[in-house]
Write a protein that holds these residues in place. Structure first.
Motif, PDB file in Angstrom:
ATOM      1  N   ARG A  28       2.672   0.227   9.346  1.00 33.86           N
ATOM      2  CA  ARG A  28       1.553   0.565  10.151  1.00 33.86           C
ATOM      3  C   ARG A  28       0.182  -0.133   9.445  1.00 33.86           C
ATOM      4  O   ARG A  28       0.223  -0.611   8.375  1.00 33.86           O
ATOM      5  CB  ARG A  28       1.385   2.083   9.671  1.00 33.86           C
ATOM      6  CG  ARG A  28       2.574   3.062  10.307  1.00 33.86           C
ATOM      7  CD  ARG A  28       2.218   2.942  11.889  1.00 33.86           C
ATOM      8  NE  ARG A  28       3.428   3.816  12.691  1.00 33.86           N
ATOM      9  CZ  ARG A  28       4.499   3.520  13.089  1.00 33.86           C
ATOM     10  NH1 ARG A  28       5.024   2.124  12.547  1.00 33.86           N
ATOM     11  NH2 ARG A  28       5.345   4.040  13.761  1.00 33.86           N
TER      12      ARG A  28
ATOM     13  N   ASN B   2      -2.804  -0.657   7.738  1.00 33.36           N
ATOM     14  CA  ASN B   2      -3.705  -0.081   6.708  1.00 33.36           C
ATOM     15  C   ASN B   2      -5.136  -0.109   7.118  1.00 33.36           C
ATOM     16  O   ASN B   2      -5.606  -0.990   7.809  1.00 33.36           O
ATOM     17  CB  ASN B   2      -3.667  -0.852   5.381  1.00 33.36           C
ATOM     18  CG  ASN B   2      -2.227  -0.627   4.809  1.00 33.36           C
ATOM     19  OD1 ASN B   2      -1.770   0.384   4.612  1.00 33.36           O
ATOM     20  ND2 ASN B   2      -1.526  -1.694   4.771  1.00 33.36           N
TER      21      ASN B   2
ATOM     22  N   GLY C 228       0.832  -1.284  -0.108  1.00 36.53           N
ATOM     23  CA  GLY C 228      -0.031  -0.186  -0.089  1.00 36.53           C
ATOM     24  C   GLY C 228       0.812   1.268  -0.014  1.00 36.53           C
ATOM     25  O   GLY C 228       1.585   1.460   0.845  1.00 36.53           O
TER      26      GLY C 228
ATOM     27  N   THR D  77      -8.954   1.242   2.161  1.00 37.97           N
ATOM     28  CA  THR D  77      -8.486   0.621   0.924  1.00 37.97           C
ATOM     29  C   THR D  77      -9.293  -0.314   0.608  1.00 37.97           C
ATOM     30  O   THR D  77      -9.198  -0.779  -0.623  1.00 37.97           O
ATOM     31  CB  THR D  77      -7.037  -0.330   1.668  1.00 37.97           C
ATOM     32  OG1 THR D  77      -7.520  -1.004   2.666  1.00 37.97           O
ATOM     33  CG2 THR D  77      -5.991   0.802   2.195  1.00 37.97           C
TER      34      THR D  77
END
Lengths: 285, 638
Positions: free
Chosen positions: A135, A137, A66, A142
Motif C-alpha cells: 500500500r 505509505n 515500513g 512517515t
C-alpha cells in the motif's frame, strides 16, 4: 550489492545444527555476520552438466518498506534474482551476483512484483511472481517520500523467462495469469464474495467489485519432461487465492478438507482456498 | 555432483543461506534430556492428544443441557492442564506451533498483509466460556481438529530433535518467566480465568522433568537437591492453595517468594551439575537467573547489526548529537527539545509543536528511556530499529525538516565532530548519515535501566513497596488485566519471555476527555501505514515505566492525569464511553474497579519511576570554526 558485479562469498559453519531450535539459527547468523536477505523463497540449479549444476539461482521475494522487517529499507522490496556459482574445488566458496533487481526503476526487472519461485533448465531461468499487497505509505506520516509505485504493480502475476547468458534486457514475460473479471459464471466461481467465516471477502475485491490486480500467485513450476517422455512439458501450480467455492462439502468449500486428520504443514489448516495445476507444453528448455 | 546440490538445498531449507551446517553426530545421546526428559514428553504428549480426542467426541455428541455444558468445560480445562505440563518444551522447540495452539483469539496481519485467523485454545475458550455456545459446535470442532493436527508437528520438532540438558534447563527458566508474565496475569486464559490452576500444571511439568536432574544433583550437592525439591513443592502447594480465586491471588508474593527463588535455584543447579549455560543472543539473557535481574534483558538484540556491547564512544557522541540543534533545518531544535531529560525525555504537552510553531505534530512525545526494548518503534510501528526512528524524526517536515546527509555535511565542518566520529567508528570519513543515526541510537539504548522501586522489590528488597503499592501491583497483574498488554517487566507491549514481538492495540482513545458519547480520535494509527482496516485506530502499547513523569497520556495526550486514564480503562475503553469500534482489541467490559483499587494501581505505577543517572545534559557541544555555527544556542536551552 550492485547488479552485474560478482562478489566472493563463503559458507560459515553453524555447529551442532540438529540440537538447535530455530531461534538459535537466527541469532547465530547474526553473530557470524551472515548476509541477510528479505525472504529467500526458492532456489534451483542449472541443468545439463556437473559444471552447470554448480550454478544456482535463487529468488529473494522482498518485503514492504515500513512497518515490518524491511522498515529501514535496507532489503529488497519488489524482489531480486541472484546467481551463486560454487567453486569447482571447494563448494563452501564461490561468487554471488545480482542478476535482476526489481527495485531498479530503470532496469529490465522494473515490473517485478515480488518474484517468488524459480525454475532453472539447461538454458533458461523461469521466474514466478507472488501477490503482494503493498500500500502507498503516507509521506505526511512517515516523513519521507513513498517508494510504492502503483504503475509497476499494475499487472496480473507473471512468469518471466530469461535465456541464460543473453543480455538481461532480453528478460521477457512468458505468461500472465488473468482471473475472470467479466462478472460471469467463472468469476462467480473463482471469487467468493463471502469468506467461509461469513465475512465479506473485500480483501480480494477492489472498490469497483472486481478482483484486484495481481491477487493470484504461482506455487511452483517444475520440468516433467523426463517423467512424461515429452520434452518441454512443465507443471505450474496456481494459487487462486480467491477461489473459495466448489469443495466437496456443501457450504464449507475448501476449508479444513482433511477434517484434521493430516498434520498441518504450515499455518492453520483452514486456509479454505482452492488451487490448480496447469500443464504447459513446448516450453523452451 | 549430486551431493553438492543436496547440501545447498539443506542450507536453504534451514533459512540460513551462506551459513553451512555440517551434519555432526548428536553429542547428546547420553544426556538426561534424551534419556529421561524426552520419554516423559512423549508420554505427556500422548495424554494431551487423548484429552483432545475426548474433547472432540464430547463436542460432537454433547446434548444442549447444563450437565453436558459443564462436562465440555471440564474437558477443555483438562486439555489445558495437559498442555501446560509440557508447555516449557513446546514453546522452546516449536514456538510457531505453540502460537497456533495457544495464541490470542485475535486476527493478525501477517507478513504479506494477509489477515490470519486465530486458532487453538483461546478461540475455543470464547465458545465454551462463560457459557457454552452450542450454536457454534462446528466452529468448536474445527478448532479441536486443528489442534489435534498441530500435535503431529511435535513429532519432527521435538521428538526427533536431539534434546540437550543445557536447553532443557534454559527452557525451564523461560517457563517460570512465562508463568509469571503470561500465566498468572490471565493473558492466555482471558475468559475462563483458569490461570492459577494452569500455572500449577506448568510447574508440575517442570518438577517432573527436573526429577532426573535431582538425582544427579544429590550425588554432587545433596543440600542443593533438597532445596530445589522444597522450592518446587512449596511453589506448587502455594498455587494449589490459592487457585480458586483469580482476582485475589497474591501475585507479588508468588513471584518474589516462590517463582524467583525457584528460577535462581535452577540456574545454580545447572552450574553445580556442570551443564554449561547456553550461549545465544537473546533478549532474556541465558545468563540471567531471573527475569528481574538488573541485566536480565539485552537491548542489543534489537539492533540492525550484531553487536556484543554498546560502544561507549558512540554513546558519548550520540549524547552530544541528541542535544545538537543542527539536526533541525532552522538550527533551533534538538532531540532534547521535545525529549526533555527532566520529564523522563518527554515534554509535558499533549502534542509537541511543529518546527515552525504553527501547528502540532501528530502524536504525544513518548519517553525514550528503555525504548531500546522494542521490536518496533513509533506509535504506528512503522519502524523496526531506533536508527530508522532517528531518520524519520530528522526527515519529518514537521519535526526537524532536515536530512541526515545534509546534517552530516554541516557537522563535518567541525574538526571536533570529525575526530569524534573517527574515534567512535574507527575509520576516516566516518561522519556519515548512517553513523549519526547509529550514534544517537546507541545513546538511546544506553538510557536503559531496571532500578525502580518495583525492580528492587522484585529482586527481594521488600522495603521498597508499601502495602498500597503491593495491592496495586496485584490488581495491575490480575483483576485490572493491565499486565496482559503492558507486560511485566518492561510494561510496554513487548511480549515476554521471548520479547520478539511488540504488540499494538485498538482501545478507542477519544478526541476529547468526554465520558459519554465521546468521539474517536481521527488518527487511524497503523492503518495509515499498511492500509488495513483491521489496524484502524491501532497503536503500539507504550511503556508505563516513568509514567509518573510523562503526563499527559495516550497517543494524543488526551488525558491529563492517571485518574482519567484509569477511569477510561475501568469503563472498558472506547466502548464504555460511546465509541463503538468493531475491531477494539481491549475487552470492552468494565473492570469493576473501586475508587480505592484505582488509587492502589496508580500508587503502584509510581513505583516504576527510575531516571537516576540517565538525565545528564552534555556540558558543551563540539566547536566549529564557523562563528555562526559556533554561536548556536547552549545545550541548556534545548
Amino acid at each position: 550489492m550492485v547488479v552485474g558485479q560478482t562478489y566472493p562469498i563463503e559458507f560459515v559453519e553453524i555447529t551442532n545444527p540438529t540440537t538447535r531450535p530455530a531461534a538459535e539459527f537466527n541469532s547465530e547468523s547474526r553473530r557470524l555476520n551472515a548476509l541477510l536477505f528479505g525472504r529467500v523463497e526458492d532456489v534451483d540449479y542449472r541443468k545439463g552438466s556437473d559444471a552447470a549444476a554448480r550454478e544456482l539461482y535463487f529468488c529473494v521475494t522482498g518485503q514492504a518498506w515500513g512497518g515490518n522487517r524491511n522498515a529501514n529499507n535496507d532489503r529488497t522490496m519488489y524482489g531480486r534474482v541472484y546467481r551463486l556459482v560454487l567453486d569447482a574445488n571447494n563448494p563452501l566458496e564461490g561468487t554471488l551476483e545480482v542478476i535482476f533487481d526489481g527495485d531498479d526503476t530503470n532496469g529490465p526487472a522494473r515490473e517485478f512484483m515480488n518474484v517468488d519461485n524459480i525454475c532453472v533448465t539447461e538454458n533458461y531461468v523461469y521466474i514466478q511472481e507472488d501477490a503482494n499487497r503493498y500500500r502507498p505509505n503516507s509521506g505526511e506520516l512517515t516523513g519521507v517520500s513513498t517508494v510504492f509505485d502503483a504503475q509497476r504493480q499494475n499487472h496480473d502475476l507473471r512468469i518471466y523467462q530469461w535465456r541464460i547468458g543473453s543480455p538481461t534486457s532480453t528478460l521477457s514475460v512468458f505468461m500472465e495469469i488473468t482471473p475472470p473479471r467479466d462478472g460471469g459464471a467463472l468469476q462467480r466461481k473463482y471469487i467468493a464474495p463471502i469468506n467461509p467465516d461469513g465475512r465479506t471477502n473485500n480483501w480480494f475485491v477492489g472498490s469497483d467489485g472486481r478482483l484486484a490486480i495481481g491477487d493470484w500467485e504461482y506455487g511452483a513450476m517444475i520440468d516433467v519432461s523426463n517423467e512424461t517422455g515429452r520434452p518441454g512439458t512443465f507443471l505450474v501450480c496456481v494459487q487462486s487465492h480467491t477461489w473459495r467455492q466448489g469443495g466437496q462439502i456443501p457450504g464449507r468449500d475448501f476449508r479444513n478438507p482433511d477434517r484434521g486428520t493430516l498434520p498441518a504443514a504450515q499455518g492453520p489448516t483452514n486456509l479454505g482456498e482452492g488451487s490448480y495445476v496447469l500443464i504447459l507444453t513446448n516450453v523452451p528448455r | 555432483m549430486r551431493h553438492v546440490v543436496k547440501s545447498v538445498t539443506i542450507l536453504c531449507i534451514s533459512f540460513a543461506p551462506f551459513i553451512g551446517c555440517k551434519q555432526q553426530a548428536p553429542e547428546t545421546s547420553q544426556e538426561l534430556a534424551e534419556l529421561a526428559v524426552k520419554p516423559l514428553f512423549i508420554k505427556n504428549l500422548s495424554e494431551f492428544e487423548h484429552s483432545l480426542a475426548v474433547l472432540d467426541s464430547l463436542i460432537a455428541q454433547a446434548k444442549e443441557d447444563s450437565s453436558h455444558a459443564k462436562a465440555l468445560q471440564e474437558a477443555f480445562k483438562h486439555a489445558r492442564l495437559a498442555y501446560k505440563r509440557m508447555e516449557f518444551l513446546l514453546e522452546y522447540y516449536a514456538p510457531s506451533t505453540s502460537e497456533a495452539m495457544n495464541g490470542p483469539a485475535l486476527e493478525e496481519v501477517g507478513e504479506e498483509y494477509k489477515i490470519e485467523p486465530p486458532t487453538g485454545f483461546q478461540v475455543l475458550e470464547e465458545l465454551l466460556f462463560p457459557e457454552v455456545d452450542f450454536s457454534s459446535r462446528e466452529a468448536m470442532l474445527a478448532q479441536v481438529r486443528i489442534m489435534r493436527s498441530l500435535c503431529k508437528r511435535f513429532d519432527g520438532l521435538v521428538i526427533k530433535k536431539p534434546l540437550t540438558d543445557n536447553r532443557i534447563l534454559d527452557a525451564m527458566r523461560l517457563e517460570i518467566a512465562r508463568v509469571i508474565t503470561l500465566g498468572i496475569t490471565g493473558f492466555d486464559s482471558p475468559v475462563a480465568l483458569y490461570s492459577i490452576h494452569e500455572a500449577k500444571a506448568a510447574l508440575e511439568g517442570l518438577a517432573e522433568a527436573f526429577a532426573p536432574y535431582t538425582k544427579a544433583l544429590e550425588e554432587k550437592n545433596p543440600a542443593h537437591a533438597r532445596q530445589l525439591d522444597t522450592l518446587f513443592s512449596k511453589a506448587i502447594a502455594y498455587l494449589a492453595t490459592h487457585a480458586h480465586r483469580f482476582d485475589d491471588f497474591n501475585r507479588l508474593e508468588f513471584i518474589v517468594d516462590f517463582a524467583n527463588p525457584l528460577s535462581r535455584a535452577l540456574f545454580d543447579a545447572q552450574l553445580a551439575l556442570g551443564i554449561p549455560i547456553l550461549q545465544t543472543e537473546r533478549a532474556f539473557r541465558t545468563t540471567a537467573k531471573t527475569l528481574f535481574d538488573r541485566d536480565a534483558l539485552d537491548p542489543l538484540v534489537y539492533t540492525p547489526n550484531y553487536q556484543d556491547s554498546l560502544n561507549p564512544k558512540q554513546v558519548e557522541l550520540g549524547h552530544l548529537l541528541f542535544f545538537e540543534p543542527l539536526l533541525s533545518i532552522n538550527g533551533k531544535r534538538s532531540c532534547a527539545s521535545c525529549h526533555q531529560p527532566e520529564k523522563a525525555f518527554t515534554d509535558g504537552l499533549p502534542r509537541a509543536l511543529t518546527l515552525t510553531g504553527n501547528d502540532k505534530i501528530l502524536r504525544n512525545t513518548p519517553t525514550i528511556i528503555n525504548s531500546a526494548y522494542q521490536a518496533s518503534s513509533s506509535y504506528d510501528q512503522k519502524t523496526v530499529y531506533l536508527e530508522d526512528r532517528v531518520r524519520f524524526v530528522v526527515h519529518s517536515p514537521h519535526e526537524m525538516n532536515h536530512s541526515l546527509d545534509s546534517v552530516a555535511k554541516i557537522l563535518a565542518q567541525s574538526e571536533d565532530y570529525r575526530m569524534r566520529f573517527k574515534e567512535a567508528f574507527g575509520s576516516e570519513n566516518a561522519l556519515t548519515a548512517e553513523h549519526i543515526a547509529s550514534a544517537i541510537s546507541s545513546y538511546m539504548r544506553s538510557l536503559s535501566s531496571f532500578n525502580s522501586r518495583f525492580d528492587e522489590y522484585m529482586r527481594g528488597d521488600k522495603t521498597k513497596m508499601n502495602a498500597q503499592e503491593q495491592r496495586g501491583f496485584n490488581l495491575f497483574a490480575g483483576k485490572a488485566k493491565c499486565a496482559t498488554c503492558h507486560f511485566i517487566p518492561l510494561f510496554n507491549g513487548t511480549v515476554p519471555p521471548t520479547f520478539q514481538e511488540t504488540e499494538a492495540e485498538v482501545i478507542g482513545v477519544p478526541k476529547e476527555a468526554k465520558w459519554k458519547q465521546a468521539e474517536i480520535d481521527p488518527d487511524i494509527g497503523k492503518m495509515a501505514i499498511n492500509g488495513i482496516e483491521l489496524n484502524k485506530y491501532m497503536f503500539k502499547t507504550p511503556t508505563l515505566r516513568n509514567i509518573e513523569l510523562t503526563a499527559p497520556y495516550m497517543h494524543n495526550g488526551v488525558y491529563k492525569t492517571l485518574d482519567e486514564v484509569m477511569r477510561f480503562y475501568n469503563m472498558g475503553g472506547g466502548k464504555g464511553i460511546g465509541i463503538d469500534l468493531a475491531n477494539q482489541t481491549l475487552p470492552p467490559d468494565t473492570l469493576g474497579l473501586t475508587q480505592a483499587e484505582i488509587q492502589d494501581i496508580i500508587a503502584f505505577m509510581k513505583t516504576l519511576t527510575d531516571t537516576t543517572g540517565l538525565t545528564q545534559r552534555p556540558r558543551s557541544l563540539p566547536k566549529f570554526s564557523n562563528d555562526v555555527l559556533n554561536s548556536r544556542m547552549a545545550v541548556s536551552k534545548y
